[in-house]
Motif scaffolding. Structure first.
Motif, short mmCIF file in Angstrom:
data_model
loop_
_atom_site.label_atom_id
_atom_site.label_comp_id
_atom_site.label_asym_id
_atom_site.label_seq_id
_atom_site.Cartn_x
_atom_site.Cartn_y
_atom_site.Cartn_z
N LYS A 53 8.82 -8.13 0.38
CA LYS A 53 8.96 -9.31 1.23
C LYS A 53 7.84 -10.32 0.98
CE LYS A 53 11.27 -7.21 5.25
NZ LYS A 53 12.20 -8.29 5.63
N ASN A 54 6.63 -9.80 0.72
CA ASN A 54 5.46 -10.67 0.55
C ASN A 54 4.46 -9.96 -0.36
OD1 ASN A 54 3.23 -12.32 0.73
ND2 ASN A 54 3.22 -12.42 2.96
N LYS A 55 4.25 -10.50 -1.56
CA LYS A 55 3.34 -9.88 -2.53
C LYS A 55 1.90 -9.85 -2.05
CE LYS A 55 6.46 -8.91 -5.54
NZ LYS A 55 6.88 -7.49 -5.71
N ALA A 56 1.60 -10.59 -0.97
CA ALA A 56 0.24 -10.54 -0.42
C ALA A 56 -0.06 -9.22 0.26
CB ALA A 56 0.04 -11.69 0.58
N VAL A 57 0.99 -8.46 0.60
CA VAL A 57 0.79 -7.13 1.17
C VAL A 57 0.42 -6.18 0.05
CG1 VAL A 57 1.82 -5.22 2.44
CG2 VAL A 57 2.43 -7.58 3.02
N GLN A 58 -0.79 -5.62 0.12
CA GLN A 58 -1.32 -4.78 -0.95
C GLN A 58 -1.92 -3.50 -0.39
OE1 GLN A 58 -1.40 -5.35 -4.50
NE2 GLN A 58 0.16 -6.86 -3.92
N ALA A 59 -1.61 -2.37 -1.05
CA ALA A 59 -2.18 -1.08 -0.68
C ALA A 59 -3.69 -1.11 -0.89
CB ALA A 59 -1.55 0.03 -1.51
N ALA A 60 -4.45 -0.47 -0.01
CA ALA A 60 -5.91 -0.49 -0.09
C ALA A 60 -6.52 0.90 -0.21
CB ALA A 60 -6.49 -1.19 1.14
N PHE A 61 -6.13 1.83 0.68
CA PHE A 61 -6.65 3.19 0.60
C PHE A 61 -5.69 4.16 1.27
CE2 PHE A 61 -8.61 1.17 4.31
CZ PHE A 61 -8.45 2.09 5.33
N THR A 62 -5.86 5.44 0.94
CA THR A 62 -5.04 6.48 1.53
C THR A 62 -5.88 7.73 1.70
OG1 THR A 62 -2.90 7.62 1.38
CG2 THR A 62 -4.18 7.47 -0.65
N ASN A 63 -5.34 8.74 2.37
CA ASN A 63 -6.07 9.99 2.53
C ASN A 63 -5.93 10.84 1.27
OD1 ASN A 63 -3.36 9.97 3.69
ND2 ASN A 63 -3.65 12.16 4.07
N SER A 64 -7.00 11.49 0.91
CA SER A 64 -7.10 12.22 -0.36
C SER A 64 -6.47 13.60 -0.29
CB SER A 64 -8.57 12.37 -0.75
OG SER A 64 -9.20 13.35 0.07
N ASP A 65 -6.50 14.28 -1.44
CA ASP A 65 -6.15 15.69 -1.47
C ASP A 65 -7.37 16.53 -1.08
OD1 ASP A 65 -7.83 15.70 -3.71
OD2 ASP A 65 -6.17 15.73 -5.14
N ASP A 66 -7.27 17.82 -1.17
CA ASP A 66 -8.36 18.71 -0.75
C ASP A 66 -9.62 18.56 -1.59
OD1 ASP A 66 -6.61 19.62 1.11
OD2 ASP A 66 -6.33 21.62 0.25
N GLU A 67 -9.46 17.97 -2.79
CA GLU A 67 -10.61 17.79 -3.69
C GLU A 67 -11.22 16.40 -3.58
OE1 GLU A 67 -12.04 20.20 -5.51
OE2 GLU A 67 -10.62 21.53 -4.48
N GLY A 68 -10.72 15.60 -2.66
CA GLY A 68 -11.25 14.25 -2.50
C GLY A 68 -10.70 13.25 -3.49
N GLY A 69 -9.57 13.61 -4.14
CA GLY A 69 -8.97 12.73 -5.13
C GLY A 69 -7.52 12.42 -4.81
N LEU A 70 -6.80 11.93 -5.81
CA LEU A 70 -5.42 11.50 -5.61
C LEU A 70 -4.39 12.43 -6.25
CD1 LEU A 70 -5.75 7.65 -6.16
CD2 LEU A 70 -5.27 8.82 -4.00
N GLU A 71 -4.82 13.33 -7.11
CA GLU A 71 -3.87 14.13 -7.87
C GLU A 71 -2.90 14.89 -6.96
OE1 GLU A 71 -3.75 17.60 -11.35
OE2 GLU A 71 -5.63 16.61 -10.83
#
Length: 356
Positions: free
Chosen positions: A119-137
């Motif tokens: 709807k609006n390209k100005a909406v951008q992801a910023a951060f999320t909760n990590s996995d158990d190792e503090g990463g994104l995998e």
């Protein structure tokens, strides 16, 4: 911090998202709830312009007021602006709020984020909760297709279970804009049965005999446990606080869950009842996102930096102890390394591809 409850009728009518899915290991859910001012907010912050953060229906529940308040207090600590917490009862309202700039921040499911960004390209992801190792995998949760335990034999497949027999049954989704409550399970069904798309799943009497929407993950679970439908889709993170695992391994096909004897609303009507998982898929963790046109880059940088700091990762009101059943939270401290980590739009590209 102030709270502003809004419903669909009071807001702009959002558009529903229809999508497709597949065996893709990646993807992701408000009622009006009140909360007070952020603890420790300064006089200067009180005089500053409020920053509005909108929440999806599951995260707007009254029993999550303390968790939302803690999040709002952290926003104020980061940038000095008081936080207005907008709770909703409809996915589309939350999506429209961030897309229109009526809210500057939102916690959306992955599909909700993709829809808001569309709807609006100005909406951008910023951060999320990590996995158990503090990463994104391994930063994921689970979308589940479930049936009542007493009906589970009809979905047997050898020594396990499958979704092969859901055709012709009645079914409950969460919302047409929910990742784990619609996009992921519908895509799994489309893949299993070789359908042309997910539209047919929304037409009662076509693929399913009847189609209901729970409007929240807990609501979809209630639809199943009350006997209103034969099978239902809902995730783990928004309902497991009401459940006990009584058989099998957590988040696996064949696992049996029982609604706690002291479960609170809306699952209080289903206390003691059990269901079985017959289908499950991992889903990318939900992003906290900004409308970049509605909040300055300086403030975004301050908020992301603060939320990704040890101060927030060690805040027990934001990352709650999963073993403490007396505390209800949106995020759990699954390990010492659990924290918020930065993400960007590209990380959610697999969600877009599911709908391509």
């Amino acid at each position: 911090m102030s709270n502003h409850a809004i419903n669909r009728r009071d807001f702009i009518k959002g558009s529903a998202a229809l999508a497709a899915f597949g065996a893709f290991a990646a993807l992701t859910g408000c009622t009006a709830g009140g909360s007070g001012a952020a603890a420790g907010s300064s006089d200067d912050a009180d005089k500053a312009e409020e920053l509005t953060m909108v929440w999806l229906p599951d995260n707007s529940a009254a029993d999550l007021t303390a968790a939302r308040d803690a999040f709002g207090a952290a926003i104020t600590a980061a940038c000095g602006r008081p936080a207005k917490l907008m709770t909703t009862t409809d996915y589309n309202v939350a999506i429209e709020a961030i897309a229109s700039g009526n809210a500057q921040m939102a916690l959306l499911g992955a599909e909700g984020y993709v829809q808001a960004n569309k709807k609006n390209k100005a909406v951008q992801a910023a951060f999320t909760n990590s996995d158990d190792e503090g990463g994104l995998e391994g930063a994921c949760y689970y979308s589940r297709i479930c049936v009542r335990k007493e009906d589970a034999d009809a979905y047997k497949d050898g020594d396990g279970y499958s979704i092969a027999n859901v055709e012709g049954k009645s079914f409950s989704f969460v919302s047409a804009t929910s990742t784990s409550g619609f996009k992921v399970p519908s895509s799994a069904i489309v893949s299993e049965f070789g359908l042309d798309g997910s539209d047919v799943l929304l037409e009662p009497g076509s693929f399913f005999s009847e189609v209901l929407f729970g409007n929240s993950h807990a609501g979809s679970c209630v639809n199943l446990m009350s006997g209103d439908v034969d099978a239902a889709a809902f995730d783990d993170v928004d309902v497991d606080m009401y459940l006990d695992l009584v058989e099998g391994e957590k988040n696996t096909v064949g696992a049996v869950y029982k609604v706690k004897d002291d479960a609170e609303a809306p699952l209080d009507s289903a206390r003691g009842k059990e269901f079985v998982i017959v289908g499950i898929t991992p889903v990318l963790n939900a992003p906290v996102c900004f409308n970049n046109d509605a909040i300055s880059e300086e403030e975004r940088t301050k908020i992301v930096g603060y939320f990704c700091s040890d101060e927030v990762s060690n805040n027990p009101q934001i990352f709650v102890d999963p073993d403490d059943e007396s505390v209800k939270g949106i995020f759990e401290k699954d390990s010492e390394k659990t924290c918020f980590v930065e993400v960007d739009d590209a990380w959610y590209e697999p969600i877009r591809k599911l709908g391509a």
